[in-house]
Write a protein that holds these residues in place. Structure first.
Motif, PDB file in Angstrom:
ATOM      1  N   ALA A 139       0.811  -1.221   0.000  1.00  0.00           N
ATOM      2  CA  ALA A 139       0.000   0.000   0.000  1.00  0.00           C
ATOM      3  C   ALA A 139       0.840   1.265   0.000  1.00  0.00           C
ATOM      4  CB  ALA A 139      -0.940  -0.003   1.212  1.00  0.00           C
ATOM      5  N   ASP A 140       1.878   1.298   0.839  1.00  0.00           N
ATOM      6  CA  ASP A 140       2.648   2.522   1.039  1.00  0.00           C
ATOM      7  C   ASP A 140       3.910   2.593   0.187  1.00  0.00           C
ATOM      8  OD1 ASP A 140       0.763   3.222   2.959  1.00  0.00           O
ATOM      9  OD2 ASP A 140       1.904   2.280   4.573  1.00  0.00           O
ATOM     10  N   GLY A 141       4.321   1.465  -0.361  1.00  0.00           N
ATOM     11  CA  GLY A 141       5.470   1.458  -1.254  1.00  0.00           C
ATOM     12  C   GLY A 141       6.718   0.865  -0.635  1.00  0.00           C
ATOM     13  N   TYR A 142       7.624   0.477  -1.494  1.00  0.00           N
ATOM     14  CA  TYR A 142       8.906  -0.127  -1.129  1.00  0.00           C
ATOM     15  C   TYR A 142       9.942   0.303  -2.157  1.00  0.00           C
ATOM     16  CZ  TYR A 142       7.600  -3.267  -4.922  1.00  0.00           C
ATOM     17  OH  TYR A 142       7.238  -3.759  -6.150  1.00  0.00           O
ATOM     18  N   PRO A 143      11.231   0.305  -1.791  1.00  0.00           N
ATOM     19  CA  PRO A 143      12.259   0.709  -2.754  1.00  0.00           C
ATOM     20  C   PRO A 143      12.480  -0.375  -3.807  1.00  0.00           C
ATOM     21  CG  PRO A 143      13.268   0.032  -0.695  1.00  0.00           C
ATOM     22  CD  PRO A 143      11.785   0.029  -0.460  1.00  0.00           C
ATOM     23  N   VAL A 144      12.435   0.001  -5.077  1.00  0.00           N
ATOM     24  CA  VAL A 144      12.580  -0.960  -6.173  1.00  0.00           C
ATOM     25  C   VAL A 144      14.029  -1.413  -6.258  1.00  0.00           C
ATOM     26  CG1 VAL A 144      12.294  -1.361  -8.644  1.00  0.00           C
ATOM     27  CG2 VAL A 144      10.731   0.171  -7.424  1.00  0.00           C
ATOM     28  N   LEU A 145      14.243  -2.710  -6.247  1.00  0.00           N
ATOM     29  CA  LEU A 145      15.592  -3.241  -6.402  1.00  0.00           C
ATOM     30  C   LEU A 145      16.124  -2.940  -7.799  1.00  0.00           C
ATOM     31  CD1 LEU A 145      15.056  -6.745  -4.764  1.00  0.00           C
ATOM     32  CD2 LEU A 145      16.492  -4.906  -3.859  1.00  0.00           C
ATOM     33  N   PRO A 146      17.438  -2.746  -7.941  1.00  0.00           N
ATOM     34  CA  PRO A 146      18.008  -2.485  -9.273  1.00  0.00           C
ATOM     35  C   PRO A 146      17.650  -3.558 -10.292  1.00  0.00           C
ATOM     36  CG  PRO A 146      19.615  -1.975  -7.579  1.00  0.00           C
ATOM     37  CD  PRO A 146      18.455  -2.605  -6.880  1.00  0.00           C
ATOM     38  N   ALA A 175       6.064   4.645 -17.623  1.00  0.00           N
ATOM     39  CA  ALA A 175       7.510   4.471 -17.724  1.00  0.00           C
ATOM     40  C   ALA A 175       8.008   3.532 -16.632  1.00  0.00           C
ATOM     41  CB  ALA A 175       8.208   5.826 -17.601  1.00  0.00           C
ATOM     42  N   PRO A 176       9.134   2.858 -16.868  1.00  0.00           N
ATOM     43  CA  PRO A 176       9.684   1.973 -15.839  1.00  0.00           C
ATOM     44  C   PRO A 176      10.112   2.758 -14.612  1.00  0.00           C
ATOM     45  CG  PRO A 176      10.696   1.538 -17.981  1.00  0.00           C
ATOM     46  CD  PRO A 176       9.922   2.811 -18.121  1.00  0.00           C
ATOM     47  N   PRO A 177       9.986   2.192 -13.425  1.00  0.00           N
ATOM     48  CA  PRO A 177      10.447   2.879 -12.216  1.00  0.00           C
ATOM     49  C   PRO A 177      11.967   2.949 -12.171  1.00  0.00           C
ATOM     50  CG  PRO A 177       9.805   0.638 -11.691  1.00  0.00           C
ATOM     51  CD  PRO A 177       9.440   0.852 -13.129  1.00  0.00           C
ATOM     52  N   VAL A 178      12.460   3.944 -11.490  1.00  0.00           N
ATOM     53  CA  VAL A 178      13.908   4.105 -11.306  1.00  0.00           C
ATOM     54  C   VAL A 178      14.348   3.246 -10.128  1.00  0.00           C
ATOM     55  CG1 VAL A 178      15.742   5.761 -10.759  1.00  0.00           C
ATOM     56  CG2 VAL A 178      13.816   6.436 -12.237  1.00  0.00           C
ATOM     57  N   ALA A 179      15.504   2.604 -10.263  1.00  0.00           N
ATOM     58  CA  ALA A 179      16.026   1.783  -9.163  1.00  0.00           C
ATOM     59  C   ALA A 179      16.117   2.618  -7.890  1.00  0.00           C
ATOM     60  CB  ALA A 179      17.395   1.235  -9.534  1.00  0.00           C
ATOM     61  N   GLY A 180      15.627   2.069  -6.806  1.00  0.00           N
ATOM     62  CA  GLY A 180      15.640   2.766  -5.528  1.00  0.00           C
ATOM     63  C   GLY A 180      14.441   3.642  -5.284  1.00  0.00           C
ATOM     64  N   SER A 181      13.634   3.892  -6.310  1.00  0.00           N
ATOM     65  CA  SER A 181      12.444   4.723  -6.120  1.00  0.00           C
ATOM     66  C   SER A 181      11.353   3.922  -5.410  1.00  0.00           C
ATOM     67  CB  SER A 181      11.928   5.233  -7.471  1.00  0.00           C
ATOM     68  OG  SER A 181      11.511   4.153  -8.293  1.00  0.00           O
ATOM     69  N   ARG A 182      10.342   4.617  -4.983  1.00  0.00           N
ATOM     70  CA  ARG A 182       9.271   3.998  -4.195  1.00  0.00           C
ATOM     71  C   ARG A 182       8.154   3.522  -5.129  1.00  0.00           C
ATOM     72  NH1 ARG A 182       7.345   6.905   1.335  1.00  0.00           N
ATOM     73  NH2 ARG A 182       5.958   5.285   2.186  1.00  0.00           N
ATOM     74  N   LEU A 183       7.850   2.235  -5.067  1.00  0.00           N
ATOM     75  CA  LEU A 183       6.825   1.652  -5.927  1.00  0.00           C
ATOM     76  C   LEU A 183       5.715   1.067  -5.064  1.00  0.00           C
ATOM     77  CD1 LEU A 183       6.050   0.967  -8.895  1.00  0.00           C
ATOM     78  CD2 LEU A 183       7.185  -1.245  -8.546  1.00  0.00           C
ATOM     79  N   ARG A 184       4.485   1.318  -5.438  1.00  0.00           N
ATOM     80  CA  ARG A 184       3.332   0.786  -4.723  1.00  0.00           C
ATOM     81  C   ARG A 184       2.595  -0.237  -5.583  1.00  0.00           C
ATOM     82  NH1 ARG A 184       4.052   6.119  -3.470  1.00  0.00           N
ATOM     83  NH2 ARG A 184       3.878   6.706  -1.266  1.00  0.00           N
ATOM     84  N   ASN A 185       1.863  -1.105  -4.922  1.00  0.00           N
ATOM     85  CA  ASN A 185       0.997  -2.059  -5.613  1.00  0.00           C
ATOM     86  C   ASN A 185      -0.353  -2.064  -4.893  1.00  0.00           C
ATOM     87  OD1 ASN A 185      -0.279  -4.228  -6.856  1.00  0.00           O
ATOM     88  ND2 ASN A 185       1.551  -5.512  -6.884  1.00  0.00           N
ATOM     89  N   PRO A 186      -1.163  -1.029  -5.130  1.00  0.00           N
ATOM     90  CA  PRO A 186      -2.424  -0.906  -4.378  1.00  0.00           C
ATOM     91  C   PRO A 186      -3.385  -2.064  -4.630  1.00  0.00           C
ATOM     92  CG  PRO A 186      -2.275   0.732  -6.146  1.00  0.00           C
ATOM     93  CD  PRO A 186      -0.930   0.123  -6.022  1.00  0.00           C
ATOM     94  N   ALA A 187      -3.376  -2.641  -5.822  1.00  0.00           N
ATOM     95  CA  ALA A 187      -4.274  -3.770  -6.092  1.00  0.00           C
ATOM     96  C   ALA A 187      -3.918  -4.972  -5.221  1.00  0.00           C
ATOM     97  CB  ALA A 187      -4.217  -4.147  -7.570  1.00  0.00           C
TER      98      ALA A 187
END
Length: 600
Positions: A139-146, A175-187
């Protein structure tokens, strides 16, 4: 010198392939949970933060030692093939092998149900307490691994043009997320929350709520969404569009099973693995062969040591190819394969030169059956098409495809102050396996690609049959107590990389952290379990560090040595319990820069 110390404590120890999963496991122990609660919490978090390697609809074998009963058992989270999956069904589609991605290779989702099974029968906390960390990160997001960011970037065109729900899940404004950025998966967060809501509505009992959660997933709204999704035509590894064979009834009739493990003694230790529906017994076969050699006298990572281990691996894996399969459907001669007499006979095949032949044995006089490896031509087309054609979870840029090891997944290990211990290797349902299911936030697993369409082989396709998986955690007991649990990502290589770790610890006396940092290597002698089942009979991949002299001698003995970058093979995670001091131990490989151990 090691990159970090072996961690020691008295309260609990956790090691996994992602620091957030390890933190969730330790937080669960600190909240009053036991090792089983902590392992489930970590497993659910891995489904969120390593989406390129696993998901709720994937697979997991869970090895565990319950201190109350003194037993080691395994929960089989490998779902079977659908009832409609027959060789004839694939041939009707003009297919001669099961594709590595899409809907056709989908099996019944096993991972979510397996973690629920562990919680129901061995945990102490409520599902909401265990699942809250996964819900929070989704819900709140996590850092995207490289590696995840790189994979999404390579697959972005596929997601935008052909798998739009994957695009909505993994792309950020297209667009693809940047490594280390915060990604959420609300579904996915909403899926977990709805499961918890339906579980809570079932009544106040802990076990009652867990059973209701299972029903919500396998007989309720999750199964309904999967059933509807599988009735659509989806682009897959064939370059064509197909709908799935799996349906809601397949999910409704499945329950994860708790089974006895397979075990063998080695140097006073009792080593436990999953059964031959996995490749786990191949680890025990290697130990049976190696017990006849004085490895300590050869010197760790010397040419004699490496050559002996490699040649024994070839023999054990050849038996895997000829004999392993779902024992509910095929007679696997496991007692003979693990016997001292059989090992002694096979050991005589280890010579001074590298063998280029695939040489399975004939246990009990039975003739082995090998199927010819595939020789398919890779498809032409955009870069993503080659990626989904190959069934491995790893997405590798073409510029490094020749040097990087293929095959990756997740791993977690936990032990607590009560003597309980868990080792699991979650996998399947990764982001390139199949498109994300609308409304659920995760894709299906594609383990069906490992079954053969040719009939009469132990791993031949059949309705309701488990395809032989590569997932292979290990748990070690001594004098009636759990002493060691470990595993690694790595597909077919799991039982070579973990073997190197185990031998460094058991035969050479290294502590857990020293052992996970020893030189890693593996043979590519046996065909891969993943489509397109490639292999190189004499090839040995070995990390370049400290290996120049040994590599030269291996080449002289006939091995084709492929030097790979340092710290690139595997991510062994391990926990242990000292036999004398009562201290709990944890170690994690520095490879990949994400595995993390915690002890306190």
């Amino acid at each position: 010198m090691t990159t970090r110390p072996e961690l020691r404590g008295t309260f609990g120890a956790v090691s996994s392939t992602h620091w957030l999963a390890s933190a969730a496991g330790m937080a669960t122990l600190e909240a009053g949970g036991n090792a089983f609660d902590a392992a489930a919490a970590a497993g659910f978090v891995l489904q969120v933060v390593e989406p390129h390697l696993n998901g709720p609809a994937g697979d997991v074998p869970i090895l565990f030692f319950d201190a109350a009963s003194g037993r080691v058992q395994v929960i089989c989270g490998q779902g079977p093939m659908p009832r409609a999956a027959t060789p004839a069904a694939f041939r009707a589609l003009d297919l001669h092998r099961i594709p590595g991605s899409g809907l056709l290779p989908a099996t019944v989702p096993g991972a979510f149900g397996a973690w629920l099974k562990l919680l129901e029968h061995h945990g102490t906390l409520r599902l909401a307490q265990v699942l809250r960390y996964a819900v929070g990160y989704a819900a709140d997001g996590y850092p995207v691994l490289p590696k995840a960011a790189e994979a999404i970037s390579i697959l972005a065109e596929l997601f935008r043009d052909h798998w739009p729900e994957s695009g909505r899940t993994y792309l950020v404004d297209g667009a693809p997320p940047v490594a280390g950025s915060r990604l959420r998966n609300p579904a996915l967060a909403d899926t977990y929350r709805r499961v918890l809501k339906e579980a809570g509505a079932a009544g106040p009992g802990r076990e009652q709520q867990i059973r209701a959660a299972h029903q919500a997933f396998y007989g309720g709204f999750v199964a309904e969404a999967i059933d509807a999704h599988l009735r659509t035509d989806v682009l897959d590894a064939t370059g064509r569009r197909h709908r799935g064979l799996l349906d809601g009834d397949d999910l409704a009739h499945w329950e994860p099973r708790t089974e006895d493990t397979v075990s063998r003694a080695y140097r006073g230790l009792e080593v436990h693995k999953p059964g031959p529906w996995s490749q786990g017994p191949v680890f025990l076969q290697q130990l049976a062969l190696l017990e006849g050699f004085d490895l300590a006298a050869m010197g760790l990572d010397g040419a004699d040591h490496l050559h002996t281990v490699i040649e024994c691996a070839k023999l054990a894996y050849a038996d895997r190819e000829a004999w392993y399969g779902d024992p509910d459907f095929t007679d696997v001669p496991l007692d003979t394969l693990l016997s001292d007499a059989y090992a002694a006979d096979r050991r005589r095949l280890v010579g001074d030169r590298a063998s280029d032949r695939l040489r399975p044995g004939a246990p009990d006089g039975r003739a082995p059956r090998l199927l010819p490896p595939d020789r398919p031509e890779p498809p032409d087309g955009p870069p993503w098409q080659r990626q989904v054609y190959e069934g491995l979870p790893t997405v590798v840029p073409p510029s490094v495809a020749a040097t990087e090891a293929r095959g990756d997944t997740c791993c977690l290990t936990v032990t607590d102050r009560h003597g309980n211990m868990v080792a699991a290797t979650p996998s399947g349902g990764w982001l390139k396996s199949s498109p994300v299911i609308p409304g659920l936030g995760f894709p299906l697993g594609t383990r069906g690609q490992m079954a053969w369409l040719e009939e009469g082989h132990p791993n031949s396709l059949a309705p309701g049959k488990r395809p032989r998986t590569t997932l292979s955690p290990t748990l070690v007991v001594r004098e009636g107590r759990a002493r060691l649990a470990f595993g690694t990502p790595g597909g077919d290589q799991q039982d070579q990389w973990t073997l190197g770790f185990f031998l460094a610890h058991a035969d050479f006396g290294l502590d857990l952290q020293q052992a996970v940092e020893t030189l890693a290597f593996h043979s590519e002698h046996v065909p891969s379990s993943f489509t397109p089942r490639t292999h190189r009979p004499l090839a040995v991949r070995i990390e370049g560090r400290r290996a120049a002299e040994a590599a030269a001698e291996l080449a002289r003995r006939g091995h084709v040595v492929v030097s790979v970058p340092d710290w690139s093979l595997g991510k062994v995670c391990a926990v242990g319990a000292g036999p004398d001091d009562g201290l709990l131990r944890a170690a994690a490989s520095p490879r990949g820069g994400q595995a993390y151990a915690i002890a306190r």
